[in-house]
Motif scaffolding. Structure first.
Motif: not given
Length: 151
Positions: A63-64, A114
């Motif tokens: 998610g980054f 994110r």
């Protein structure tokens, strides 16, 4: 500096590619016995040639999706000590590395976020709020083509 022979270099190359290799599996690959391979790996650890074994995570899958390199120029070096800045900025979870550098900027930070709005939040609320921070310059990483390996 440690003296490395060809077998030591082969061990380092193999471990950089896959640090989970056992001494037995590595020895079979290099035509060495498991004990001889283990002794070489132990010597490389003790000499400091191998600092640690790390787990490499896929930041994007976690998610980054944004990595930013941030150049930070301290406003006045006398107002905040370098050690204090390093300690405080290292405590920010999104800051992956803190490098004290020579040049236009005093520090280069590697920051993961994110997305761009998340990076902006980190920049405004965490980095720019630190005492002594002057100018900053952000460079967004577009792709990473090469992973570091042994020299």
């Amino acid at each position: 500096m440690i003296d490395l022979d060809d077998i030591d270099r082969q061990i380092l190359r193999a471990l950089v590619q896959d640090a989970t290799l056992s001494a037995g599996a590595l020895g079979r690959r290099l035509n060495l016995s498991q004990p001889a391979t283990w002794r070489r790996i132990k010597r490389l650890h003790e000499s400091g040639a191998i600092k640690s074994r790390r787990l490499v995570l896929d930041r994007e899958k976690l998610g980054f999706g944004v990595t930013v390199f941030l150049g930070v120029k301290l406003a006045t070096k006398g107002r905040v000590s370098l050690e204090d800045f390093e300690r405080v900025v290292s405590a920010i979870p999104e800051v992956q590395t803190v490098e004290h550098i020579l040049g236009i900027y005093d520090y280069r930070l590697k920051i993961v976020a994110r997305d761009i709005p998340d990076f902006e939040r980190v920049l405004r609320r965490r980095i720019m709020a630190l005492p002594g921070v002057g100018n900053v310059e952000a460079n967004v990483m577009l792709s990473e083509e090469r992973r570091p390996g042994p020299l």
